[in-house]
Design a protein around this motif. Sequence first.
Motif, mmCIF file in Angstrom:
data_model
loop_
_atom_site.group_PDB
_atom_site.id
_atom_site.type_symbol
_atom_site.label_atom_id
_atom_site.label_comp_id
_atom_site.label_asym_id
_atom_site.label_seq_id
_atom_site.Cartn_x
_atom_site.Cartn_y
_atom_site.Cartn_z
ATOM 1 N N GLU A 158 17.718 1.864 -43.068
ATOM 2 C CA GLU A 158 18.120 0.500 -42.696
ATOM 3 C C GLU A 158 18.885 -0.160 -43.847
ATOM 4 O OE1 GLU A 158 14.491 -0.803 -39.667
ATOM 5 O OE2 GLU A 158 14.540 -1.568 -41.711
ATOM 6 N N LEU A 171 17.295 -8.205 -40.032
ATOM 7 C CA LEU A 171 16.295 -7.314 -39.425
ATOM 8 C C LEU A 171 15.197 -8.196 -38.820
ATOM 9 C CD1 LEU A 171 16.038 -4.623 -42.227
ATOM 10 C CD2 LEU A 171 16.994 -4.332 -39.945
ATOM 11 N N PRO A 172 14.561 -7.764 -37.729
ATOM 12 C CA PRO A 172 14.743 -6.477 -37.064
ATOM 13 C C PRO A 172 15.858 -6.467 -36.010
ATOM 14 C CG PRO A 172 12.888 -7.622 -36.103
ATOM 15 C CD PRO A 172 13.409 -8.514 -37.194
ATOM 16 N N LYS A 175 18.403 -3.555 -35.779
ATOM 17 C CA LYS A 175 17.957 -2.159 -35.665
ATOM 18 C C LYS A 175 18.763 -1.299 -34.706
ATOM 19 C CE LYS A 175 13.308 -2.319 -37.510
ATOM 20 N NZ LYS A 175 11.967 -1.738 -37.442
ATOM 21 N N LYS A 179 20.733 2.090 -35.829
ATOM 22 C CA LYS A 179 20.451 3.403 -35.231
ATOM 23 C C LYS A 179 21.758 4.065 -34.763
ATOM 24 C CE LYS A 179 17.679 6.413 -32.918
ATOM 25 N NZ LYS A 179 16.597 7.216 -33.505
#
Length: 366
Positions: A158, A171-172, A175, A179
Amino acid sequence: MAAIQDVEAAASAGPAIAEKLLAWYGREGRSLPWRIPPGADETPDPYKVWLSEVMLQQTTVKAVLPRYGRFLRRWPRVEDLAAAPLGDVLAEWAGLGYYARARNLHACAVAVAEEHGGRFPATEAGLKQLPGIGDYTAAAIAAIAFNEPAAPVDGNIERVMTRLFALKTPLPEAKPEIKALAASLTPKDRPGDFAQCLMDLGAQICTPKRPACGLCPIRADCAGYAEGLAEVLPYKAAKAERPTRLGTAFVSVRQDGAVLLRERPPKGLLGGMLEVPSTPWEGQQASAPLDFAPLEADWRKKVGLVEHTFTHFHLKLEIYAAEVAEGAALSVAADPGRCRWVARRDLADAALPSLMRKVLRHGLGE
DNA sequence: AAGGCGTGGGC
DNA sequence: TGCCCAAGCCT
């Protein structure tokens, strides 16, 4: 979330970046007992990869190193672990924290041994069905142990991705985009090496504080560096503050030196571990703490407090200690069925979490 | 989906 | 000292 252009940019610049990273990994990657050397033809033992990944969840490499070898020597194969009593696994895990990991580890070993013929599923989706294996761990095992084109995303990755692409979404929330970016960078022929490479970069160069950008193999590709944001990314949502809870613990020492311990309920905080009996832990001290003593005795209050910080609260415990007679009856409130006397020499190998070791040290006056 | 769930080290 | 952080998972 947008940033389709970031994913496209990663896909086009990706091969060059991945090549630089893997070259760096070959030179500077860490040699760790659960790894095989970068670029090797074979893949490592899935059991070892799984064990290391679970131990490393939210836990530093330094803390894991001495525990990994011990664990593996005690239970060399998944069938050995599956056959062990849960209490033994918890005792071996004591001090590592997040004890649900140990409970799930054992449940997972049983599932692999009994439902999968002793072999871990070879795909990300199959792995994710198992207890204690979530998005990250499933992808990590698939990539590292089975050479599947999976892209695990942990805290290191991350951080590396938010900096490399100067992602300003906190974050989150960021995410999914992270990814996608990590997946687009991953070379299909070396997914395992690449994931571990990113983690090593995050641990050694692209660190949370004072990143060593001067040593970074992809500094020239790093948008965060170019914008002067490398050190402050990733942005994170604010976290809740931690309340303080108070309680009183009772260290009972029998004439022969044995200490009274109690097994905690199987789930929740310190689930399944042993504890020193205490009052409940609440916002204020119980008005009559001695009402919660596990037996009648000449209780003496120890000077000072035991302080301990959990993830979501601080704890301050008063400690009472007493020497008790051989046949002293436990109070019903102490729940005698869960209590046991443990010899002093057996404490070292007992399923005692760090908090309870502090309580015993304080109560035994050592 | 946000909060429960450990511990030790670093600054 | 107090806060942040470490290869997250589960509900």
